[in-house]
Design an enzyme around this catalytic site. Structure first.
Site, mmCIF file in Angstrom:
data_model
loop_
_atom_site.group_PDB
_atom_site.id
_atom_site.type_symbol
_atom_site.label_atom_id
_atom_site.label_comp_id
_atom_site.label_asym_id
_atom_site.label_seq_id
_atom_site.Cartn_x
_atom_site.Cartn_y
_atom_site.Cartn_z
ATOM 1 C CE LYS A 189 1.593 4.054 7.799
ATOM 2 N NZ LYS A 189 2.171 2.711 7.822
ATOM 3 C CG ASP A 215 0.347 0.708 9.580
ATOM 4 O OD1 ASP A 215 0.546 -0.949 9.920
ATOM 5 O OD2 ASP A 215 1.479 1.015 8.095
ATOM 6 C CD GLU A 217 5.899 -1.768 6.338
ATOM 7 O OE1 GLU A 217 6.727 -0.572 6.565
ATOM 8 O OE2 GLU A 217 4.573 -2.086 6.833
ATOM 9 C CG ASP A 262 8.048 -4.046 -0.409
ATOM 10 O OD1 ASP A 262 8.511 -3.983 -1.460
ATOM 11 O OD2 ASP A 262 7.768 -2.944 0.816
ATOM 12 N N GLY A 292 6.939 -0.653 -1.040
ATOM 13 C CA GLY A 292 8.226 0.525 -0.958
ATOM 14 C C GLY A 292 9.118 0.864 -1.777
ATOM 15 C CD GLU A 342 1.092 1.054 1.287
ATOM 16 O OE1 GLU A 342 1.204 1.633 2.249
ATOM 17 O OE2 GLU A 342 2.121 -0.060 0.936
#
Length: 409
Positions: A218, A247, A299, A322, A351, A376
């Site tokens: 991140k 990200d 996302e 997603d 998610g 992921e």
């Protein structure tokens, strides 16, 4: 086969506070992982469970919208419903009492995701198969009947989608070999935003010990020097052969994104994810043109129309649609089909913690002929699910239980 009738749909508000910096990013510093859940009660002991993902506050609003939308499917036989699900999907997404609040985004679209996912879960359970097998076994005609092609007529009309699916029938047996070894994953939990450098370094080594060769950090700090220091840390410890991604969670404006992406490019990232505002198609185009970095996004792209625009723009290198963010499995499949047409790999954001998407990436590869890339992996809610995703040597093993693995304890 006896009829399975949806008697009633209900919602439940389920939240899981995270600790010690887990789940944090440049925008969401203290996240509460939460699911607005749709439960479909039937005239049998089967219950369909559908998830939409939120970060806590607002979860109840999504639940309230679920309680309204389920009226469209109550009283329906699951086989009759899914035989023409595209029609029901359109009726729910265009409900005149809700459309003004979207259309097709925000609270009402998240609610739609939960309802749609519950229908697919119940359908798979009623046939006593995992979701991936249900989808793979469907004929091209049956599959397209679950989709709503509204506003896709200019880029992917129903007839073209049907042709695309039929063209991919050749090679299904060979692509089914993925079922032997499972689908490769990448570790997103090595580098949450609030983790210290020491914690990141420790997590990289742990991930590699577990067989992960791909991992994500991140970024999006107020000071770019922090991002670059930590990015170099990941590359140094993981090594040149590792696949690493960065990200930013939409934190940068365009000039900032251009500057820092030039620097991050020196570390050979597989992609830079969500570099700027998720609705700003032209900013992503400019960023791609000026830096030549591969951009992953999706996302926070709310619906098939914005996905369509991003694909048409040419700036999207990886599609992170997603199914608990857009309008559920049905819209996920439609977006995946368009992504195949544009030759853009689908690498979902999870998610759902990978529970549902472990089914969908198998379907995408075997039926649509998307390339095997990565899925992921986020482990923080693993012990909350009845049938948690199983990861061995960095790969998702193929789920075997009926349904879409979305039942919580």
């Amino acid at each position: 086969m006896s009829q399975i009738i949806i008697l009633k749909g209900t919602s439940s508000d389920t939240r899981f506070p995270l600790e010690n910096g887990a789940g944090s990013d440049a925008v969401h510093l203290t996240p509460i992982y939460a699911y607005a859940i749709c439960n479909l009660q039937t005239n049998t002991n089967l219950v369909g469970t559908g998830l939409a993902f939120t970060l806590g506050t607002g979860n109840k609003l999504v639940c309230d919208a679920i309680d309204y939308l389920v009226k469209h499917i109550e009283g329906k036989d699951i086989e009759d419903l899914m035989a023409d699900f595209g029609t029901y999907y359109k009726a729910m997404s265009d409900d005149p009492n809700f459309r003004w609040l979207g259309p097709h985004k925000g609270v009402v679209h998240l609610a739609l995701a939960a309802v749609v996912n519950a229908c697919f879960d119940l359908w798979a359970k009623s046939r006593q198969v995992p979701l991936w097998k249900l989808l793979i076994d469907l004929s091209p005609e049956a599959l397209v009947n679950t989709l709503d092609f509204s506003f896709y007529e200019d880029v992917l009309p129903k007839e073209e989608a049907l042709t695309l699916l039929k063209q991919q029938q050749n090679g299904i047996n060979e692509r089914s070999n993925i079922l032997k070894d499972g689908y490769p994953g990448y570790d997103t939990s090595i580098g949450w935003f609030n983790y210290s450098d020491e914690k990141v370094a420790e997590n990289i080594k742990k991930a590699m010990d577990k067989g992960f060769t791909a991992m994500k950090l991140k970024v999006g700090s107020k000071e770019a020097s922090r991002d670059l220091r930590r990015a170099e840390l990941v590359r140094t410890i993981a090594g040149d052969a590792a696949t690493i991604m960065f990200d930013a969670n939409q934190q940068w404006n365009l000039p900032q994104a251009i500057d820092i992406c030039h620097e991050l490019k020196k570390l050979n990232p597989y992609w830079v994810e969500e570099p700027t505002h998720p609705d700003d198609v032209f900013a992503h185009v400019e960023l791609a043109n000026q830096t030549n970095v591969k951009i992953a996004l999706g996302e926070h792209v709310p619906n098939k129309i914005i996905f369509k625009n991003f694909m048409q723009s040419g700036c999207m290198s990886f599609n992170q649609v997603d199914a608990v963010r857009v309008g559920g499995v049905s819209e996920f499949i439609l977006i995946s089909l368009l992504s195949k047409k544009f030759n853009i790999p689908v690498v979902p954001h999870v998610g759902d913690m990978g529970q549902i998407h472990q089914h969908l990436v198998l379907f995408n590869h075997i039926t649509i002929n998307h390339p095997v890339v990565l899925l992921e992996h986020i482990p923080h809610l693993r012990d909350k699910f009845k049938h948690p995703a199983i990861i061995e040597n960095g790969r998702y093993l193929v789920p075997q239980e009926p349904g879409m693995s979305s039942d919580l304890l």
